[in-house]
Design a protein around this motif. Structure first.
Motif, PDB file in Angstrom:
ATOM      1  N   ARG A  86       0.845  -1.216   0.000  1.00 30.08           N
ATOM      2  CA  ARG A  86       0.000   0.000   0.000  1.00 30.08           C
ATOM      3  C   ARG A  86       0.876   1.262   0.000  1.00 30.08           C
ATOM      4  O   ARG A  86       0.605   2.219  -0.727  1.00 30.08           O
ATOM      5  N   ILE A  87       1.925   1.247   0.809  1.00 25.91           N
ATOM      6  CA  ILE A  87       2.856   2.392   0.853  1.00 25.91           C
ATOM      7  C   ILE A  87       3.542   2.557  -0.489  1.00 25.91           C
ATOM      8  O   ILE A  87       3.713   3.680  -0.978  1.00 25.91           O
ATOM      9  N   LEU A  88       3.922   1.448  -1.105  1.00 26.82           N
ATOM     10  CA  LEU A  88       4.519   1.501  -2.440  1.00 26.82           C
ATOM     11  C   LEU A  88       3.581   2.219  -3.406  1.00 26.82           C
ATOM     12  O   LEU A  88       4.009   3.102  -4.160  1.00 26.82           O
ATOM     13  N   GLY A  89       2.315   1.867  -3.382  1.00 19.90           N
ATOM     14  CA  GLY A  89       1.341   2.532  -4.258  1.00 19.90           C
ATOM     15  C   GLY A  89       1.262   4.021  -4.001  1.00 19.90           C
ATOM     16  O   GLY A  89       1.211   4.825  -4.936  1.00 19.90           O
ATOM     17  N   GLN A  90       1.291   4.403  -2.737  1.00 18.55           N
ATOM     18  CA  GLN A  90       1.243   5.829  -2.393  1.00 18.55           C
ATOM     19  C   GLN A  90       2.506   6.549  -2.858  1.00 18.55           C
ATOM     20  O   GLN A  90       2.429   7.635  -3.442  1.00 18.55           O
ATOM     21  N   GLN A  91       3.674   5.953  -2.610  1.00 18.21           N
ATOM     22  CA  GLN A  91       4.933   6.582  -3.019  1.00 18.21           C
ATOM     23  C   GLN A  91       5.057   6.657  -4.534  1.00 18.21           C
ATOM     24  O   GLN A  91       5.569   7.635  -5.080  1.00 18.21           O
ATOM     25  N   ALA A  92       4.584   5.637  -5.216  1.00 18.60           N
ATOM     26  CA  ALA A  92       4.728   5.570  -6.671  1.00 18.60           C
ATOM     27  C   ALA A  92       3.818   6.553  -7.397  1.00 18.60           C
ATOM     28  O   ALA A  92       4.038   6.833  -8.577  1.00 18.60           O
ATOM     29  N   GLN A  93       2.832   7.119  -6.713  1.00 16.60           N
ATOM     30  CA  GLN A  93       1.962   8.113  -7.346  1.00 16.60           C
ATOM     31  C   GLN A  93       2.764   9.298  -7.883  1.00 16.60           C
ATOM     32  O   GLN A  93       2.398   9.890  -8.889  1.00 16.60           O
ATOM     33  N   ALA A  94       3.856   9.632  -7.229  1.00 15.24           N
ATOM     34  CA  ALA A  94       4.665  10.790  -7.629  1.00 15.24           C
ATOM     35  C   ALA A  94       5.584  10.488  -8.817  1.00 15.24           C
ATOM     36  O   ALA A  94       6.279  11.381  -9.290  1.00 15.24           O
ATOM     37  N   LEU A  95       5.593   9.257  -9.316  1.00 10.74           N
ATOM     38  CA  LEU A  95       6.559   8.859 -10.345  1.00 10.74           C
ATOM     39  C   LEU A  95       6.036   8.968 -11.773  1.00 10.74           C
ATOM     40  O   LEU A  95       6.756   8.673 -12.717  1.00 10.74           O
ATOM     41  N   SER A  96       4.798   9.364 -11.968  1.00 16.81           N
ATOM     42  CA  SER A  96       4.197   9.475 -13.310  1.00 16.81           C
ATOM     43  C   SER A  96       4.365   8.178 -14.105  1.00 16.81           C
ATOM     44  O   SER A  96       4.845   8.183 -15.237  1.00 16.81           O
ATOM     45  N   LEU A  97       3.963   7.093 -13.513  1.00 17.19           N
ATOM     46  CA  LEU A  97       4.119   5.775 -14.132  1.00 17.19           C
ATOM     47  C   LEU A  97       3.071   5.545 -15.211  1.00 17.19           C
ATOM     48  O   LEU A  97       1.955   6.055 -15.134  1.00 17.19           O
ATOM     49  N   ASP A  98       3.465   4.721 -16.198  1.00 16.48           N
ATOM     50  CA  ASP A  98       2.536   4.338 -17.260  1.00 16.48           C
ATOM     51  C   ASP A  98       1.998   2.924 -17.067  1.00 16.48           C
ATOM     52  O   ASP A  98       0.877   2.631 -17.476  1.00 16.48           O
ATOM     53  N   PHE A  99       2.800   2.036 -16.508  1.00 23.59           N
ATOM     54  CA  PHE A  99       2.327   0.689 -16.227  1.00 23.59           C
ATOM     55  C   PHE A  99       3.265  -0.005 -15.249  1.00 23.59           C
ATOM     56  O   PHE A  99       4.348   0.482 -14.944  1.00 23.59           O
ATOM     57  N   ILE A 100       2.782  -1.148 -14.754  1.00 26.24           N
ATOM     58  CA  ILE A 100       3.542  -1.985 -13.830  1.00 26.24           C
ATOM     59  C   ILE A 100       3.881  -3.278 -14.555  1.00 26.24           C
ATOM     60  O   ILE A 100       3.015  -3.877 -15.201  1.00 26.24           O
ATOM     61  N   LEU A 101       5.119  -3.691 -14.446  1.00 25.92           N
ATOM     62  CA  LEU A 101       5.551  -4.994 -14.956  1.00 25.92           C
ATOM     63  C   LEU A 101       6.028  -5.785 -13.752  1.00 25.92           C
ATOM     64  O   LEU A 101       6.886  -5.307 -13.003  1.00 25.92           O
ATOM     65  N   CYS A 102       5.433  -6.956 -13.530  1.00 27.14           N
ATOM     66  CA  CYS A 102       5.832  -7.707 -12.345  1.00 27.14           C
ATOM     67  C   CYS A 102       6.124  -9.162 -12.676  1.00 27.14           C
ATOM     68  O   CYS A 102       5.696  -9.693 -13.698  1.00 27.14           O
ATOM     69  N   SER A 103       6.864  -9.761 -11.782  1.00 23.82           N
ATOM     70  CA  SER A 103       7.183 -11.176 -11.850  1.00 23.82           C
ATOM     71  C   SER A 103       5.897 -11.992 -11.864  1.00 23.82           C
ATOM     72  O   SER A 103       4.869 -11.569 -11.331  1.00 23.82           O
ATOM     73  N   ASP A 104       5.982 -13.184 -12.435  1.00 25.68           N
ATOM     74  CA  ASP A 104       4.825 -14.071 -12.454  1.00 25.68           C
ATOM     75  C   ASP A 104       4.633 -14.820 -11.137  1.00 25.68           C
ATOM     76  O   ASP A 104       3.646 -15.531 -10.975  1.00 25.68           O
ATOM     77  N   LEU A 105       5.553 -14.647 -10.183  1.00 27.47           N
ATOM     78  CA  LEU A 105       5.382 -15.292  -8.890  1.00 27.47           C
ATOM     79  C   LEU A 105       4.330 -14.534  -8.087  1.00 27.47           C
ATOM     80  O   LEU A 105       4.234 -13.307  -8.149  1.00 27.47           O
ATOM     81  N   ASP A 106       3.542 -15.280  -7.323  1.00 23.68           N
ATOM     82  CA  ASP A 106       2.370 -14.724  -6.655  1.00 23.68           C
ATOM     83  C   ASP A 106       2.695 -13.569  -5.717  1.00 23.68           C
ATOM     84  O   ASP A 106       1.947 -12.591  -5.645  1.00 23.68           O
ATOM     85  N   ARG A 107       3.813 -13.625  -4.984  1.00 18.17           N
ATOM     86  CA  ARG A 107       4.117 -12.557  -4.028  1.00 18.17           C
ATOM     87  C   ARG A 107       4.340 -11.227  -4.733  1.00 18.17           C
ATOM     88  O   ARG A 107       3.970 -10.177  -4.213  1.00 18.17           O
ATOM     89  N   ALA A 108       4.923 -11.249  -5.919  1.00 21.36           N
ATOM     90  CA  ALA A 108       5.109 -10.020  -6.692  1.00 21.36           C
ATOM     91  C   ALA A 108       3.771  -9.545  -7.269  1.00 21.36           C
ATOM     92  O   ALA A 108       3.464  -8.345  -7.248  1.00 21.36           O
ATOM     93  N   GLN A 109       2.970 -10.483  -7.764  1.00 18.66           N
ATOM     94  CA  GLN A 109       1.665 -10.105  -8.313  1.00 18.66           C
ATOM     95  C   GLN A 109       0.758  -9.524  -7.237  1.00 18.66           C
ATOM     96  O   GLN A 109       0.054  -8.540  -7.484  1.00 18.66           O
ATOM     97  N   GLN A 110       0.765 -10.113  -6.047  1.00 20.39           N
ATOM     98  CA  GLN A 110      -0.058  -9.583  -4.960  1.00 20.39           C
ATOM     99  C   GLN A 110       0.404  -8.179  -4.560  1.00 20.39           C
ATOM    100  O   GLN A 110      -0.420  -7.304  -4.297  1.00 20.39           O
TER     101      GLN A 110
END
Length: 187
Positions: free
Chosen positions: A36-60
């Motif tokens: 949740r904190i990551l989501g809040q901090q990342a708001q300031a980064l002007s992101l276009d998309f998220i790319l994550c590992s296929d492992l469940d802990r990264a997806q969650q």
């Protein structure tokens, strides 16, 4: 194109000292909070998309962070954690001979653990993912959510250190690093 690297939130096995590699365990309450904190901090980064590992802990982690960000999420097996073979799912007290090889992973590329992946193999797939990102999305800001050992090997590879070295520490769960910052040597 800024690329931001982030390690998934804390898992139950992180908490218990069990090596995960390609195996998974659920995020702890702290891990969910880190996401949740990551989501809040990342708001300031002007992101276009998220790319994550296929492992469940990264997806969650991505799904929880994205409750704030509202971005497209793409999944890639190239961002998977290093495979530690027969040592995965074990605690320190189990198979001490393999833990000795794990502890010396910063001294050589290959690990004498049945089924374990070399640091150079991790780098090959990680480098492939990064090159693909740069070729296909050069004008976009991306958050990569992956794993600690994977990220350490990427940092070493980008800065031309031995891939297996301990030069870069494994990041804490939920930490964000900008790839551009890695490529700038300290003054």
């Amino acid at each position: 194109m800024p690329i931001y690297l982030c390690r998934h939130g804390q898992t139950r096995w992180n908490q218990l000292g069990i090596l995960q590699g390609h195996l998974d365990s659920e995020l702890t309450e702290l891990g969910q909070q880190q996401a949740r904190i990551l989501g809040q901090q990342a708001q300031a980064l002007s992101l276009d998309f998220i790319l994550c590992s296929d492992l469940d802990r990264a997806q969650q982690t991505a799904i929880i962070a994205n409750q704030t960000l509202k971005l497209p999420i793409q999944i890639s097996s190239q961002l998977r954690e290093r495979d530690f073979g027969a040592l995965q799912g074990l605690e320190r007290g189990q198979s001490p001979q393999w833990w000795q090889h794990y502890d010396s992973r910063h001294q050589q590329d290959e690990l004498a653990i049945p089924g374990a992946e070399s640091a150079s193999s991790v780098w090959q797939r990680a480098h492939g993912a990064l090159c693909q990102l740069l070729n296909q999305h050069a004008d976009r800001n991306v958050l990569l959510i992956g794993h600690g050992e994977w990220q350490r090997i990427v940092q070493n590879g980008l800065l031309s250190y031995p891939l297996h070295s301990a030069y870069h520490p494994i990041p804490d769960n939920g930490d964000i690093w900008c790839l551009d910052d890695l490529l700038v040597e300290p003054a």
